[in-house]
Design a protein around this motif. Sequence first.
Motif, PDB file in Angstrom:
ATOM      1  N   TYR A   2       5.876   5.215  -2.300  1.00  0.00           N
ATOM      2  CA  TYR A   2       7.001   5.057  -1.378  1.00  0.00           C
ATOM      3  C   TYR A   2       7.502   3.618  -1.386  1.00  0.00           C
ATOM      4  O   TYR A   2       6.736   2.681  -1.156  1.00  0.00           O
ATOM      5  N   ASN A   3       8.799   3.472  -1.641  1.00  0.00           N
ATOM      6  CA  ASN A   3       9.437   2.163  -1.647  1.00  0.00           C
ATOM      7  C   ASN A   3      10.076   1.878  -0.308  1.00  0.00           C
ATOM      8  O   ASN A   3      11.085   2.489   0.046  1.00  0.00           O
ATOM      9  N   LEU A   4       9.515   0.952   0.456  1.00  0.00           N
ATOM     10  CA  LEU A   4      10.112   0.512   1.702  1.00  0.00           C
ATOM     11  C   LEU A   4      10.571  -0.932   1.544  1.00  0.00           C
ATOM     12  O   LEU A   4      10.208  -1.614   0.584  1.00  0.00           O
ATOM     13  N   ASN A  38       0.821  -1.207   0.000  1.00  0.00           N
ATOM     14  CA  ASN A  38       0.000   0.000   0.000  1.00  0.00           C
ATOM     15  C   ASN A  38       0.863   1.268   0.000  1.00  0.00           C
ATOM     16  O   ASN A  38       0.517   2.261  -0.641  1.00  0.00           O
ATOM     17  N   LEU A  39       1.962   1.243   0.734  1.00  0.00           N
ATOM     18  CA  LEU A  39       2.876   2.385   0.684  1.00  0.00           C
ATOM     19  C   LEU A  39       3.438   2.543  -0.722  1.00  0.00           C
ATOM     20  O   LEU A  39       3.620   3.665  -1.203  1.00  0.00           O
ATOM     21  N   TYR A  40       3.706   1.430  -1.388  1.00  0.00           N
ATOM     22  CA  TYR A  40       4.187   1.470  -2.767  1.00  0.00           C
ATOM     23  C   TYR A  40       3.159   2.134  -3.685  1.00  0.00           C
ATOM     24  O   TYR A  40       3.516   2.940  -4.554  1.00  0.00           O
ATOM     25  N   LEU A  41       1.878   1.812  -3.496  1.00  0.00           N
ATOM     26  CA  LEU A  41       0.827   2.430  -4.317  1.00  0.00           C
ATOM     27  C   LEU A  41       0.799   3.941  -4.129  1.00  0.00           C
ATOM     28  O   LEU A  41       0.407   4.678  -5.033  1.00  0.00           O
ATOM     29  N   ASN A  42       1.213   4.406  -2.950  1.00  0.00           N
ATOM     30  CA  ASN A  42       1.227   5.828  -2.660  1.00  0.00           C
ATOM     31  C   ASN A  42       2.537   6.506  -3.057  1.00  0.00           C
ATOM     32  O   ASN A  42       2.708   7.709  -2.829  1.00  0.00           O
ATOM     33  N   TRP A 100       8.256  -8.107   9.479  1.00  0.00           N
ATOM     34  CA  TRP A 100       8.965  -6.865   9.742  1.00  0.00           C
ATOM     35  C   TRP A 100       8.987  -6.001   8.489  1.00  0.00           C
ATOM     36  O   TRP A 100       8.905  -6.489   7.365  1.00  0.00           O
ATOM     37  N   MET A 101       9.119  -4.707   8.718  1.00  0.00           N
ATOM     38  CA  MET A 101       9.301  -3.753   7.629  1.00  0.00           C
ATOM     39  C   MET A 101      10.506  -2.881   7.963  1.00  0.00           C
ATOM     40  O   MET A 101      10.757  -2.587   9.135  1.00  0.00           O
ATOM     41  N   GLN A 102      11.243  -2.472   6.946  1.00  0.00           N
ATOM     42  CA  GLN A 102      12.420  -1.648   7.182  1.00  0.00           C
ATOM     43  C   GLN A 102      12.348  -0.343   6.394  1.00  0.00           C
ATOM     44  O   GLN A 102      11.822  -0.295   5.281  1.00  0.00           O
ATOM     45  N   ILE A 103      12.885   0.692   7.025  1.00  0.00           N
ATOM     46  CA  ILE A 103      12.972   2.010   6.396  1.00  0.00           C
ATOM     47  C   ILE A 103      14.442   2.415   6.385  1.00  0.00           C
ATOM     48  O   ILE A 103      15.062   2.547   7.445  1.00  0.00           O
ATOM     49  N   SER A 104      14.997   2.567   5.197  1.00  0.00           N
ATOM     50  CA  SER A 104      16.396   2.973   5.065  1.00  0.00           C
ATOM     51  C   SER A 104      16.491   4.492   5.005  1.00  0.00           C
ATOM     52  O   SER A 104      15.614   5.172   4.455  1.00  0.00           O
TER      53      SER A 104
END
Length: 530
Positions: A482-484, A476-480, A496-500
């Motif tokens: 943003y690549n996480l 969903n973030l990708y649709l908006n 888990w999810m990561q934010i660089s």
Amino acid sequence: MSLIYKIATKASEFEQILTLNYRTFVEEIPQHEGNNSRTLIDKFHDENTYIVCMKEEQVIGMICVRSNRPFSLDGKIGEVEQHLPVAVENPCEIRLLAVDPEYRNGRAFLGLAQALIRYCLKLGYDAALISGTTREQKLYGQLGFQPFAYLTGDDKAAFQPMYLTKATFDEGIAGRILKEQINFLPGPATISESVKTALSASPYSHRSKGFEILLQTVQKKLTTLVNAKYVQILHGTGTLANDVVAGQLSLLPRKGLILVNGEFGERLVNHAERFGLDFDVIENSWGFPFEEERIVEVIRKEEYSWLWAVHSETSTGVLNDIDMLKKICQLYNLQLSLDCISSLGAVPLNLEGVLFTSGVSGKALASYSGLSFVFHNVEVHPNKSLPRYLDLGAYSVAGGIPYSQSSNLVTALAEALKRYDYPEEEYEIINQRYQLIRNGVEEAGLTILSEKNHSANTIMTVLLPEDISAKELGDNLYLNGYNLHYESSYLVAKNWMQISCINNVEENDIKKMLSILKGLCNADREPSVT
């Protein structure tokens, strides 16, 4: 509040979809008969993926994607490929584009089109097909849809078959204003225009004097950056660099010790196993740093000659303590080697006293993937017991150019390294970005795996509640826009999810991402509908 685009998964979202479907395709466009429930279930409902536009908890727009054949258009005009003016191999069908009349100012339509194209590209579709109402042909054209074949329907509700490709989307209004995905991945890095230009220069021979001078310049820049005596530049990924380090460790006497507190520590073990090294492992729980007392306790029980560890453990966000490891190795006469793939260029490094260190071009240094490095503080010599491509000594005696090399990749790296004329400024920028993102994530009610005083400022691992899927949230973030980082197998397994934080992202874009992240997490947390 920002409009948020997501894949519908909740019962409350599907209830609103059926209502919006009825209002649009029964009451507004007389395509179906009315009913007392004032809801309309699409005949392909169970096969549809619905992309919805949300304002808080309200579905104000929708569009659905379906890839099963036959398409509804196949039933109206025959096999669609026979009518298309372009060749397609993996098409999908787009249906039920609808926006609440109150929000038809173009913004929701535009956002749905952009979310749609992102979704299609991510899944590998090369064309999207739609039956567009003749009432909205101008709008469809602005989104990049092109007409083909002939009208279907009747006088009350006529429809024009239309197709959308990446090329036609780019030519439409929606495509022209679509921003590139904002990059919060640990790699590949966001590439600056100057580095792109450097890569596109005409290649020249790696045997030329010009290339020799270029390579020496880059080597000097790298060794100065980390306070190492030598560096060899390899054409390959960090996996290659760590294989080369493992090869060198195989030449040392006695057994070694490998520290593991995450995925990349485990990979060092795999490198060592494949080289048949004799070693023991100290393993910590993921997300926790090593304690000096425990390492010392193990070393006192056995005679080791080397220690190998990851500095910045990308899988967890933990920054292991180099100074502590140096002190232990000096006290107990061990040779220290490090994986600094995720820390090189992101945090200050002093590799004095470190035997071998691996690094790469495609992370914090923000050049293209394809080059890796092995730093070393002693002279190395060729050894025929090692595979030719993994023999660090072969690089050293050949002046760093034992085999064919790409002048383009090295030129791009040289351009990227210009940012490090004043490295402290780069480190501070990354640190400020990290603090901003970490504060925003914690304000959203989410937990960071690593404690702040043991965290790398390059990346953070976000622990999600059981009722939030990292895969769904990441999609969903990708649709908006943003690549996480959430699709690696070890992240999927742990949810888990990561934010660089290594990429150059404007503060305003960071705040928008955090706002959408919070909005998605605070959405209705009822069980997803499967």
